[in-house]
Design a protein around this motif. Structure first.
Motif, short mmCIF file in Angstrom:
data_model
loop_
_atom_site.label_atom_id
_atom_site.label_comp_id
_atom_site.label_asym_id
_atom_site.label_seq_id
_atom_site.Cartn_x
_atom_site.Cartn_y
_atom_site.Cartn_z
N PHE A 39 -6.16 -71.43 35.29
CA PHE A 39 -5.99 -72.70 35.61
C PHE A 39 -4.99 -73.37 34.90
O PHE A 39 -3.74 -74.09 35.35
CB PHE A 39 -7.39 -73.59 35.75
CG PHE A 39 -7.05 -74.79 36.21
CD1 PHE A 39 -6.97 -74.98 37.69
CD2 PHE A 39 -7.13 -75.99 35.67
CE1 PHE A 39 -6.80 -76.16 38.14
CE2 PHE A 39 -6.89 -77.29 36.20
CZ PHE A 39 -6.62 -77.38 37.43
N TYR A 42 -1.52 -72.07 35.97
CA TYR A 42 -0.96 -72.48 37.51
C TYR A 42 -0.58 -73.92 36.96
O TYR A 42 0.64 -74.25 37.48
CB TYR A 42 -2.16 -72.72 38.03
CG TYR A 42 -1.85 -73.70 39.30
CD1 TYR A 42 -0.88 -72.94 40.37
CD2 TYR A 42 -2.50 -74.87 39.62
CE1 TYR A 42 -0.69 -73.80 41.25
CE2 TYR A 42 -2.09 -75.58 40.76
CZ TYR A 42 -1.42 -75.05 41.64
OH TYR A 42 -0.84 -76.02 42.68
N PHE A 304 -1.12 -87.10 37.73
CA PHE A 304 -2.12 -86.42 38.74
C PHE A 304 -2.50 -85.24 38.43
O PHE A 304 -3.64 -85.03 38.56
CB PHE A 304 -1.25 -86.65 40.09
CG PHE A 304 -2.24 -85.99 41.25
CD1 PHE A 304 -3.09 -87.04 41.73
CD2 PHE A 304 -1.84 -84.85 42.09
CE1 PHE A 304 -4.00 -86.54 42.66
CE2 PHE A 304 -2.70 -84.65 43.09
CZ PHE A 304 -3.66 -85.41 43.52
N PHE A 308 -6.42 -83.73 37.13
CA PHE A 308 -7.24 -82.54 37.78
C PHE A 308 -7.36 -81.58 36.56
O PHE A 308 -8.44 -81.01 36.58
CB PHE A 308 -6.03 -81.90 38.80
CG PHE A 308 -6.52 -82.21 40.29
CD1 PHE A 308 -7.61 -81.51 40.79
CD2 PHE A 308 -5.96 -83.20 41.03
CE1 PHE A 308 -7.91 -81.72 42.17
CE2 PHE A 308 -6.08 -83.22 42.28
CZ PHE A 308 -7.23 -82.93 42.86
N ILE A 312 -11.13 -80.50 36.23
CA ILE A 312 -11.65 -78.85 36.49
C ILE A 312 -11.87 -78.12 35.12
O ILE A 312 -12.82 -77.58 34.96
CB ILE A 312 -10.39 -78.42 37.30
CG1 ILE A 312 -10.41 -78.87 38.82
CG2 ILE A 312 -10.76 -76.77 37.26
CD1 ILE A 312 -9.44 -78.34 39.65
N ILE A 316 -15.27 -76.32 34.03
CA ILE A 316 -15.30 -75.23 33.64
C ILE A 316 -15.79 -74.88 32.18
O ILE A 316 -16.54 -73.74 31.87
CB ILE A 316 -13.75 -74.39 33.98
CG1 ILE A 316 -13.53 -74.22 35.50
CG2 ILE A 316 -13.82 -72.92 33.28
CD1 ILE A 316 -12.25 -73.86 35.77
N TYR A 389 3.06 -71.83 49.69
CA TYR A 389 2.27 -73.06 50.14
C TYR A 389 2.79 -74.40 50.19
O TYR A 389 3.68 -74.41 49.38
CB TYR A 389 0.69 -73.00 49.45
CG TYR A 389 1.07 -73.57 48.02
CD1 TYR A 389 1.26 -72.76 46.98
CD2 TYR A 389 0.67 -74.70 47.57
CE1 TYR A 389 1.70 -73.12 45.60
CE2 TYR A 389 0.88 -75.39 46.21
CZ TYR A 389 1.23 -74.34 45.35
OH TYR A 389 1.39 -74.96 44.13
N PHE A 400 2.92 -69.59 45.01
CA PHE A 400 1.90 -69.86 44.14
C PHE A 400 2.03 -68.80 42.99
O PHE A 400 1.88 -67.66 43.02
CB PHE A 400 0.42 -69.42 44.97
CG PHE A 400 -0.65 -69.81 43.94
CD1 PHE A 400 -1.33 -71.08 43.77
CD2 PHE A 400 -1.27 -68.71 43.28
CE1 PHE A 400 -2.33 -71.11 43.07
CE2 PHE A 400 -2.26 -68.88 42.62
CZ PHE A 400 -2.79 -70.33 42.44
N LEU B 312 -4.04 -80.22 47.71
CA LEU B 312 -5.74 -80.37 47.34
C LEU B 312 -6.45 -79.34 47.84
O LEU B 312 -7.33 -79.03 46.83
CB LEU B 312 -6.03 -81.74 48.00
CG LEU B 312 -5.64 -83.20 47.51
CD1 LEU B 312 -6.23 -84.34 48.32
CD2 LEU B 312 -5.96 -83.19 46.10
N VAL B 314 -5.52 -76.42 47.85
CA VAL B 314 -4.92 -75.28 46.94
C VAL B 314 -5.68 -75.33 45.71
O VAL B 314 -6.59 -74.56 44.90
CB VAL B 314 -3.59 -75.08 46.46
CG1 VAL B 314 -3.32 -74.10 45.40
CG2 VAL B 314 -2.69 -74.57 47.76
N MET B 315 -5.79 -76.61 45.09
CA MET B 315 -6.69 -77.01 43.86
C MET B 315 -8.20 -76.63 44.15
O MET B 315 -8.76 -75.87 43.28
CB MET B 315 -6.53 -78.59 43.63
CG MET B 315 -5.29 -78.91 42.90
SD MET B 315 -5.32 -78.23 41.43
CE MET B 315 -3.81 -79.18 40.75
N PHE B 318 -8.83 -72.82 44.26
CA PHE B 318 -8.67 -72.60 43.03
C PHE B 318 -10.02 -72.64 42.02
O PHE B 318 -10.70 -71.91 41.53
CB PHE B 318 -7.65 -73.01 42.37
CG PHE B 318 -6.89 -72.28 41.11
CD1 PHE B 318 -7.50 -71.09 40.79
CD2 PHE B 318 -5.62 -72.74 40.75
CE1 PHE B 318 -6.85 -70.47 39.84
CE2 PHE B 318 -4.95 -71.96 39.61
CZ PHE B 318 -5.65 -70.86 39.40
N PHE B 319 -10.46 -74.09 42.35
CA PHE B 319 -11.58 -74.47 41.75
C PHE B 319 -12.96 -73.76 42.20
O PHE B 319 -13.92 -73.22 41.44
CB PHE B 319 -11.85 -76.12 41.89
CG PHE B 319 -12.81 -76.34 41.25
CD1 PHE B 319 -12.90 -76.78 39.67
CD2 PHE B 319 -14.02 -77.25 41.62
CE1 PHE B 319 -13.88 -77.15 38.99
CE2 PHE B 319 -15.26 -77.63 41.10
CZ PHE B 319 -14.96 -77.50 39.57
#
Lengths: 444, 452
Positions: A39, A42, A304, A308, A312, A316, A389, A400, B312, B314-315, B318-319
């Motif tokens: 993560f 990314y 932003f 996230f 996230i 995790i 994407y 990606f 969103l 994709v996020m 992923f999550f």
């Protein structure tokens, strides 16, 4: 030291003997490690992509220099907001004297209408120092056209070249001949000429000059570019600065972008330049682009992503901690009798705690290494797929990708190692200090 | 069968500490999923209403074939003429699912104060329809910040000038119009009339007249005047420099046409969108009209909506992948330990006739109960957190949107049920498969606690 090695050997042997139980903890750590680096990797990749888009692709360099209060709009705000010839001489001198400056590019914003036969649409774009701009773009974005040639290459052929955003070009009946996968995965496009076709190649650009009169030029369309953001791309025009100046009947420019040797010094450089310019009699705004109106989208995107990331990662990390703590606690508590035997043999409570800490360390290190191995295998495989994407306001699909960041691997390894040690130490304190008779009767 | 559930429940009670640890792990994973889902639902609602109403896309747009792509560059050829409009309206008026329909004209040009000009992209809209849009319940609920004008009044409001227009503040800045006119227009006389004269330029700032220059659709040069009465926001950063909205008839006059670019169709129930779109295509196809019927979530209509939602998704993908991975491993770990600890007991069960599958199903039942309890606790936790976050009124910004908006989480029952289902299926399935694999040893090995 000898005692340490003895404890380390016992810990290593215990890890092998209890491999089945240890495997559970190891898997938790490895999975947590992979999840975190995936993560974070990314997010790092997206951040790099945006940074590259502004610094190189958009040629903003590191610092924007303009007339005080202009905010990237120059004389669109009024006759006093552009940088005139005299101002440019002073700025050029100041930049030339500064050893931090690698390169500078001048930009002149323009907007108006572009016509092709009966078709007329509005445009917004800029003229810029073509060679300096190419230098700021660097190798990865040297070839910034999807079809045709970049301006710096077309300049060698002479004439009055112009490039258009793909969206605007389509509206004017110009399209690339081939549909292809264009992004190289590491930045720009492959350095090759790709042809394009126009219904009508005769284009006229009209704009209002500074004194309110209409003027027009007839440049040659040499290339089509993707201006990164759809709303910009649908109106984007780029010209050599001299041509833009002749259209607007001015010698002025809207702003300079300055590339620095050390981007970390952008704020300090900006302050010094502003002060030096004021001493020379002109009032400038020198701003790192991330703090400028131009960088608003970048800053918002990063904010932003931070939200996230925080959300996230916290979920995790909590899950991973719970999983590791659960497994490690079980692993230690079920060996209460073994710990008691060690104490009967003369080992102190501290030795027992140290022993379990070492076992935790071995599991933490092995688990992290396993996670790193998984990441090292999977990340290149995922990146190789270049799954496209669409994201946010970008005009085209992006691949990606997950970045491999060694610091991230190390940091995650240390973090999970610490969790594993702590998860072992806390129950170990309990086990090591429990009354011996009771511990010896324990069944785990 | 019932006894197996009871047995599973008893097993869970036997190791309360481990059960609580497992529940906690699952609760966090579940709450994460539901809260992220709640955020995505909130953003989807916000962007959908913005696109459908404020940016005039309608739930469905009816364009001339290719009109969405080429309407600006060749408007005459790719617009809907009066005859086609009548035929389309005939179909739409007969459909009870349609709440209302609005003709829309889109065009480009230059707005000017007489000395300084800037490009505009105009939307000509029926004032009555615009008033309806701005008072729609979905708009008032979701976009209260955006629906209000930044200053002045809209051309759809009572008492507005017939040539009233509204522009964005950014466009106003470019043509030096910083305050709208609420007063009757009084022309400003200035002796200079010289664009290089600063006093004259300042005097222009007070005038409400905005000169509009464009290419008429018949190819002629056209010019008109709008009276600037309001400043609005589009909600989208990239369109804030160019947006102008005006009454449809004013724009039709500017472009010298009675045609329109498209019809924006608003539905009573947006959930009908897919069926409505298919029916509409069939009905319009039967009339042999060369049209495109495009929903608001087509990337040619609302690229920002599609791009933002894709990001969103994709996020979220992923999550979900990471959470499911970590939860799966957590279940595998716990189960592995449980099987090792209870192998003698499991060997006994096998010895008295229970099949490998039946014993594995006990573990699946335990996992199912754990996941069920976790989902219940997680749902309460998620809705409580969402309630607290929403009550806190936190403001935040989104890349690509202008201004800020309230950070809200809007989880719903469907989302909570979906996440529960995912968690229960995942936990049960993984437990069953792992337990089945671990129990595949000789019964004697299990009875004597021999590790494989």
């Amino acid at each position: 030291m000898t005692l340490f090695y003895t404890l380390l050997r016992i810990a290593a042997r215990n890890s092998v003997l209890n491999w089945r139980h240890g495997l559970a903890a190891l898997l938790s750590i490895a999975a947590g490690f992979a999840a975190i680096v995936f993560f974070q990797g990314y997010i790092v990749d997206v951040t790099r992509m945006y940074d590259d888009t502004f610094t190189r692709r958009g040629m903003f360099g590191h610092v924007i220099v303009e007339r005080e209060g202009a905010r990237g709009r120059g004389f669109a705000l009024g006759p006093d907001y552009d940088l005139k010839s005299d101002d440019q001489q002073i700025i050029d001198k100041l930049l030339a004297e500064n050893s931090q400056v690698v390169n500078r590019t001048r930009f002149l914003n323009l907007s108006g209408t572009i016509s092709q036969g009966a078709t007329q649409v509005i445009f917004a774009g800029y003229g810029y120092d073509v060679l300096e701009g190419a230098a700021t773009r660097g190798k990865s974005w040297a070839f910034n056209t999807v079809a045709g040639k970049p301006l710096d290459q077309a300049m060698k052929d002479g004439g009055e070249p112009m490039i258009l955003g793909l969206g605007l070009a389509r509206a004017l009946g110009c399209t690339p001949d081939q549909k292809m996968r264009l992004l190289t995965g590491t930045g720009g496009y492959s350095h090759e000429f790709r042809p394009f076709t126009c219904v009508n190649t005769s284009l006229m650009i009209s704009a209002t000059t500074l004194d309110g009169r209409a003027n027009a030029i007839y440049p040659t369309l040499v290339g089509l570019t993707d201006a990164a953001f759809k709303a910009i791309d649908d109106r984007f025009v780029a010209l050599p600065i001299e041509l833009a100046q002749s259209l607007l009947q001015t010698k002025g420019v809207t702003y300079y972008s300055v590339e620095l040797r050390d981007p970390a010094l952008a704020s300090e450089f900006s302050r010094n330049l502003k002060a030096a310019a004021a001493a020379s009699g002109i009032h400038l705004d020198a701003t790192p682009w991330k703090e400028h109106r131009f960088g608003e989208l970048y800053v918002k995107t990063m904010d932003f992503l931070s939200i996230f990331r925080a959300f996230i990662l916290s979920v995790i990390v909590v899950i991973v901690i719970l999983s590791v703590v659960n497994t490690m606690t079980k692993l230690v508590l079920e060996r209460t009798r073994e710990a008691a035997v060690l104490r009967c043999l003369g080992y102190s409570s501290a030795h027992v705690i140290a022993l379990f800490s070492l076992e935790g360390t071995i599991l933490g290190v092995t688990g992290s290494l396993a996670g790193a191995l998984i990441a090292q295998i999977l990340i290149p495989a995922i990146n190789l797929l270049e799954i496209p994407y669409r994201a946010g306001v970008l005009s085209g699909a992006i691949p990606f990708r997950i970045a491999v960041v060694p610091e991230l691997f190390l940091g995650t390894g240390f973090f999970l190692g610490a969790i594993a040690i702590l998860s072992a130490v806390i129950p170990a304190i309990r086990v090591a200090n429990a009354p011996l008779p009771k511990s010896l009767e324990s069944h785990g | 069968m019932k006894s197996l559930w009871v047995y599973a429940l008893r097993n869970l009670k036997r190791s309360p500490r481990r059960t609580i640890a497992s529940v906690l792990t699952l609760v966090f994973g579940y709450a994460g999923l539901v809260l992220l889902g709640g955020y995505i639902l909130r953003m989807q609602g916000y962007l959908e209403v913005n696109s459908v109403y404020l940016n005039h896309a309608g739930h469905v747009g009816i364009y001339k074939k290719e009109g969405i792509d080429r309407g600006f560059s060749d408007p005459k050829r790719f617009a809907l003429d009066a005859d086609t409009q009548t035929k389309i309206l005939g179909v739409l008026n007969a459909d009870p699912r349609v709440e209302f329909t609005a003709p829309v004209l889109r065009g480009m040009g230059l707005a000017s104060d007489g000395c300084r000009s800037a490009p505009f992209i105009a939307t000509g809209f029926d004032p009555e329809a615009e008033a309806r849009i701005r008072s729609a319940p979905a708009v008032l609920k979701t976009l209260p910040e955006l629906v209000r004008l930044q200053s002045g009044r809209g051309f759809w409001e009572k008492g507005a000038h017939p040539r009233a227009i509204s522009i964005t503040s950014s466009l106003g800045e470019l043509i030096h119009k910083r305050s709208p006119s609420a007063e009757p227009f009084i022309p400003v006389d200035h002796p200079s009339m010289d664009c290089a004269n600063t006093d004259y330029l300042k005097s222009l700032e007070k005038e409400p007249i905005v000169q509009l220059v464009a290419n008429a659709w018949n190819g002629d040069f056209s010019a008109g005047e709008g009276i600037l009465e309001g400043f609005h926001t589009t909600g989208l950063a990239f369109t804030e420099d160019t947006d102008l909205i005006a009454p449809l008839n004013l724009m039709q006059k500017l472009y010298a046409t009675d045609a329109i670019t498209y019809f924006a169709v608003y539905l009573k129930n947006p959930a009908d969108l897919r069926n409505f779109k298919a029916d509409l295509r069939a009905r319009l196809g039967a009339l042999n009209l060369d049209l495109d019927v495009l929903p608001f979530d087509d990337d040619r209509v609302s690229l920002f909506y599609v791009g933002a939602m894709n990001f969103l998704y994709v996020m979220a993908g992923f999550f979900i992948f990471l959470v499911c991975g970590v939860v799966t491993l957590s279940v595998v770990n716990t189960l592995g330990m449980m099987v090792i600890e209870r192998q003698s007991e499991l060997g006994t069960l096998r010895a008295i006739g229970f099949s490998q599958g039946t014993v594995a199903s006990i573990f699946a039942r335990e996992a199912f109960i754990t996941a069920l309890v976790s989902a219940f606790v997680g749902a309460i936790l998620s809705f409580a957190i969402a309630g607290m976050v929403n009550a806190a009124g936190i403001r935040f910004t989104i890349p690509g949107l202008s201004g800020d908006l309230q950070f809200k989480l809007e989880p719903n029952l469907l989302l909570a049920l979906g996440a529960s289902l995912l968690l229960m299926v995942l936990a049960s399935l993984v437990s069953y498969l792992v337990a089945y694999k671990l129990l595949g040893r000789q019964i004697t090995d299990l009875l004597h606690g021999v590790t494989a």
